[in-house]
Scaffold this active site. Structure first.
Site, short mmCIF file in Angstrom:
data_model
loop_
_atom_site.label_atom_id
_atom_site.label_comp_id
_atom_site.label_asym_id
_atom_site.label_seq_id
_atom_site.Cartn_x
_atom_site.Cartn_y
_atom_site.Cartn_z
N ASN A 30 13.49 41.73 -5.50
CA ASN A 30 12.95 40.51 -6.12
C ASN A 30 11.46 40.35 -5.83
O ASN A 30 10.66 40.03 -6.71
CB ASN A 30 13.71 39.28 -5.62
CG ASN A 30 14.92 38.98 -6.48
OD1 ASN A 30 15.01 39.46 -7.61
ND2 ASN A 30 15.85 38.22 -5.97
N ASP A 70 17.86 40.44 -11.32
CA ASP A 70 19.00 40.09 -12.17
C ASP A 70 19.64 41.35 -12.76
O ASP A 70 20.87 41.48 -12.81
CB ASP A 70 18.56 39.14 -13.28
CG ASP A 70 18.18 37.78 -12.74
OD1 ASP A 70 17.58 37.00 -13.50
OD2 ASP A 70 18.48 37.49 -11.57
N ASP A 127 23.03 37.25 -3.62
CA ASP A 127 23.49 38.64 -3.51
C ASP A 127 24.80 38.73 -2.72
O ASP A 127 25.09 39.75 -2.10
CB ASP A 127 22.41 39.50 -2.83
CG ASP A 127 22.02 38.96 -1.45
OD1 ASP A 127 21.29 39.66 -0.75
OD2 ASP A 127 22.46 37.85 -1.07
N ARG A 179 34.77 52.56 -0.52
CA ARG A 179 34.27 53.17 -1.76
C ARG A 179 33.16 52.31 -2.37
O ARG A 179 32.16 52.82 -2.88
CB ARG A 179 35.42 53.34 -2.76
CG ARG A 179 36.43 54.40 -2.37
CD ARG A 179 37.24 54.86 -3.58
NE ARG A 179 37.98 53.78 -4.18
CZ ARG A 179 39.23 53.45 -3.84
NH1 ARG A 179 39.86 54.13 -2.87
NH2 ARG A 179 39.85 52.46 -4.45
#
Length: 742
Positions: A622, A631, A657, A677
């Site tokens: 950002n 975004d 986030d 994973r």
């Protein structure tokens, strides 16, 4: 009127004219720099010829560049010969400038966009490193090799070459990159020109005073140029920086001002460093202010779009405070309620709500404030300014701040007075058709005419639920004409299912005469399949028909087309439960799913897994590339994480986030494999944005949901603690919650 220099003229005479003009400009710029040397007796800190050639290569189509570069080189060589005399070394200098300009122009083509070359600080940094540092250094080294300069003079020559090229490029380069081509004098505003000239005169005077009377004069000049960067648009600011740099050089060359200098080679270089210290911070400030102006313009456009969407909506819309005060209303709402906007904003919704409906509305609003529901829809009555009553369908949602404190309600109000009136009319008509008297035929005719004109489908049956009457709307919905349907059982005429591809509705209600008015639930989402294959989303009611003596003689079925209202409700429901950026479920949806799994763990003794996933180094994306890049990264990572899930897993974005994952009926070991994973996929993902590549990571914390661990606040805290431990252990990994040792 326009002057085309670096555009793409098709006619040869236009290209020749452009070449002559550029040659004249190169001659004038070179002559100015050489005259500074003549007047001052020292090497000039400015060299503009290379900057002009570099921008010519960058902005000119490749097929036209040779002619224009040749003209620039000719103008530069002519100025060198005129001032320094005929000397083969002067021609070598011009050729080195030409080669340096070609290399610099090619680098700029690879690093910058032609339509927006200096649109951010990152663009300016590429410009600075490529043609403000790399190509001057290459040109200086090439000049040392070609001219075979050796001994103690090598460093002095190289540093002089590089510094003068760097300052010239920083002063002139941005102006040439940002200047529109072709130049159109019709686009110039007299007011803007006057403001620019006033600012130029003011800054030149302030610069002269600073150089003549102030201590640390170049520091004062930086402050002056900062003021210009704040006041002027980006292009005008860079032009003013160029003119000020030229003016300072001219003042020093003509002896109008004096600055303490040193005679040794490093000292002379140090005397020119203030030029860089003046230009570099001023460039940065101009680009920062330009980014601020563009962001402010973007915010203003967003506010305007929201205001227009609300103001010109076909339905009534309003923003209402938690206390009930109308904060903002649109024209449709003012027309519905009959109040001017200014007068309505002085009232509360409680003051114009019908007393019989107020308590119900307040109870729903209180549930919304407590967070028990995300939105609600009710039918209520308002008082118009005239005193009349208007029926409305009210849909309300709540906007909260980052701390979950309520800010305001968003109310959508649809006038359904006509619908209510239609229902009353239908009820009166249904009562009238039950009268078995001598005027039955006339009443039936009047009923048929009225039913033909309303918007709902109306079907009448006899006591055996066989069709006796259908209005045109019913014919259209069912795909059958009244003559074809007459005498057929109602259950055979109407094919209704739960959803478009759902199971058929049990037809028992359509086969047997109802005892009282029957209406299915709105949540059934019924769909009518017409004979021609079309489908209509419907809501219906069946009312028995009785004579005055109470004898059952049939029934009336009223069918409403609710397709549009269901679409609106689905859109509102989806928006309330999903994140608009990633299309993942939002926090409210996650909390609902978590409560279901907690209850399941107690009732069925199932085990589930809860995981918190927090992105690492996301803030750097950002801060470096902007929120648009952030975004885009969130959208890509959301899709990436979903590929690693099982079919029953539930991934939600909690905000920023932060993500949460619920894995129903999942042992902890299997949940750990799934989350591992995801963490590995995010850690290995390379995000590209405008030529730059960013690497982020993910830290995750897991906990088991079971009959022994089924308190919502505790499992959320456990997952959060595990995620914190994962970050503390080095980020980019996962941790499983372990209860503290007792």
């Amino acid at each position: 009127m326009s002057v085309e220099l670096l555009s793409s003229p098709d006619r040869p005479q236009n290209r020749l004219l452009s070449a002559l003009i550029l040659g004249a400009i190169a001659f004038a710029l070179t002559l100015f720099c050489l005259e500074l040397i003549v007047f001052s007796g020292r090497i000039s800190p400015l060299w503009f010829a290379t900057s002009l050639m570099t921008v010519v290569v960058f902005r000119t189509p490749s097929r036209h560049a040779p002619l224009l570069l040749l003209a620039c080189a000719a103008g530069t060589a002519l100025a060198n010969g005129l001032i320094l005399g005929p000397n083969p070394a002067n021609l070598l200098f011009t050729l080195i400038n030409l080669l340096q300009g070609i290399v610099g122009g090619v680098l700029l083509r690879a690093l910058l966009k032609r339509h927006a070359p200096l649109n951010s600080l990152l663009d300016w940094l590429r410009f600075m490193l490529s043609v403000g540092l790399l190509t001057p250094l290459l040109g200086g080294l090439l000049a040392l090799w070609v001219l075979n300069i050796s001994g103690s003079g090598r460093f002095s020559f190289l540093s002089t070459w590089v510094i003068s090229e760097v300052i010239g490029m920083l002063a002139l380069g941005p102006v040439l990159l940002l200047m529109p081509w072709p130049l159109r004098t019709s686009a110039l505003s007299l007011r803007r020109l006057a403001e620019f000239l006033f600012t130029l005169l003011l800054t030149l005077g302030a610069t002269w005073l600073a150089l003549r009377f102030m201590p640390w004069p170049f520091t004062c000049i930086v402050v002056i140029l900062f003021w210009c960067a704040v006041r002027l648009p980006k292009r005008d600011a860079f032009l003013l920086f160029l003119l000020n740099a030229c003016a300072v050089s001219l003042m020093l060359a003509l002896g109008l001002v004096t600055v303490e200098t040193r005679n040794n080679a490093p000292g002379q270089i140090a005397n020119w460093v203030p030029f860089l210290l003046v230009l570099i911070p001023s460039h940065v400030m101009a680009l920062v202010m330009d980014a601020f102006r563009r962001e402010k313009h973007h915010i203003s456009e967003s506010e305007t779009r929201f205001r227009h969407a609300m103001e010109y909506s076909a339905i009534g819309m309003a923003l209402v405070s938690p206390e009930g005060v109308w904060l903002q209303v649109n024209n449709s709402l003012c027309q519905t309620l009959g109040f001017p906007a200014a007068e309505l904003r002085k009232l509360t919704f409680q003051q114009i709500t019908h007393p019989d409906d107020l308590e119900n509305d307040l109870q729903h609003a209180d549930k919304l404030l407590r967070g028990d529901v995300d939105a609600y829809t009710i039918e209520k009555r308002y008082f118009r300014k005239s005193g009349d009553i208007v029926w409305a369908r009210l849909t309300v949602s709540l906007v909260r701040d980052a701390a979950r404190h309520p800010l305001y309600f968003i109310a959508q109000i649809i006038d359904i007075s006509a619908l209510k009136q239609s229902e009353q009319t239908n009820r009166r008509l249904m009562e009238r058709i039950t009268l078995a008297n001598d005027a039955l035929f006339q009443e039936k005719e009047r009923m048929a005419i009225t039913l033909d004109s309303i918007g709902e489908a109306v079907i009448s049956t006899d006591s055996e639920m066989r069709v006796t009457f259908m209005n045109p709307v019913a014919e259209k919905m069912s795909g059958r004409r009244e003559q074809e349907a007459a005498g057929q059982p109602l259950s055979a005429l109407l094919q209704i299912s739960h959803g478009r591809h759902g199971t058929p509705v049990e037809n028992l209600l359509l086969r047997r005469l109802p005892v009282e008015k029957t209406t299915p639930d709105l949540d059934d989402e019924l769909v009518l399949h017409a004979a021609d294959g079309t489908v209509v989303e419907i809501h219906y009611s069946i009312t028995p028909l009785r004579t005055l003596e109470g004898e059952e003689i049939g029934a009336v079925m009223v069918i409403q087309d609710v397709s549009e209202s269901r679409k609106m409700m689905k859109r509102l429901s989806y928006s309330a439960l999903h994140d608009t950026l990633t299309r993942l479920p939002n926090r409210a949806s996650f909390e609902r799913q978590l409560q279901r799994l907690l209850s399941d763990a107690v009732e069925r003794q199932h085990q589930h897994v809860l995981a918190f996933i927090d992105l690492d180094k996301f803030k750097a994306v950002n801060d470096t590339a902007g929120h648009a890049a952030g975004d885009a990264l969130l959208r890509e990572l959301a899709e990436l994480m979903q590929h690693a899930l099982r079919g029953s897993d539930f991934l939600a974005r909690l905000g920023g986030d932060e993500f949460a994952l619920l894995m129903p009926e999942c042992p902890l070991a299997q949940g750990r494999e799934v989350v591992q994973r995801i963490v590995a996929a995010v850690n290995g993902y390379a995000f590209s944005w405008q030529g730059a590549v960013f690497q982020v990571g993910a830290s995750a914390g897991l906990t088991q949901i079971s009959a022994d661990n089924n308190i919502g606040a505790e499992v959320l805290s456990q997952a959060d603690i595990a995620c914190y431990n994962a970050k503390k252990a080095g980020r980019g990994r996962l941790a499983v919650y372990a209860p503290p040792a007792r």
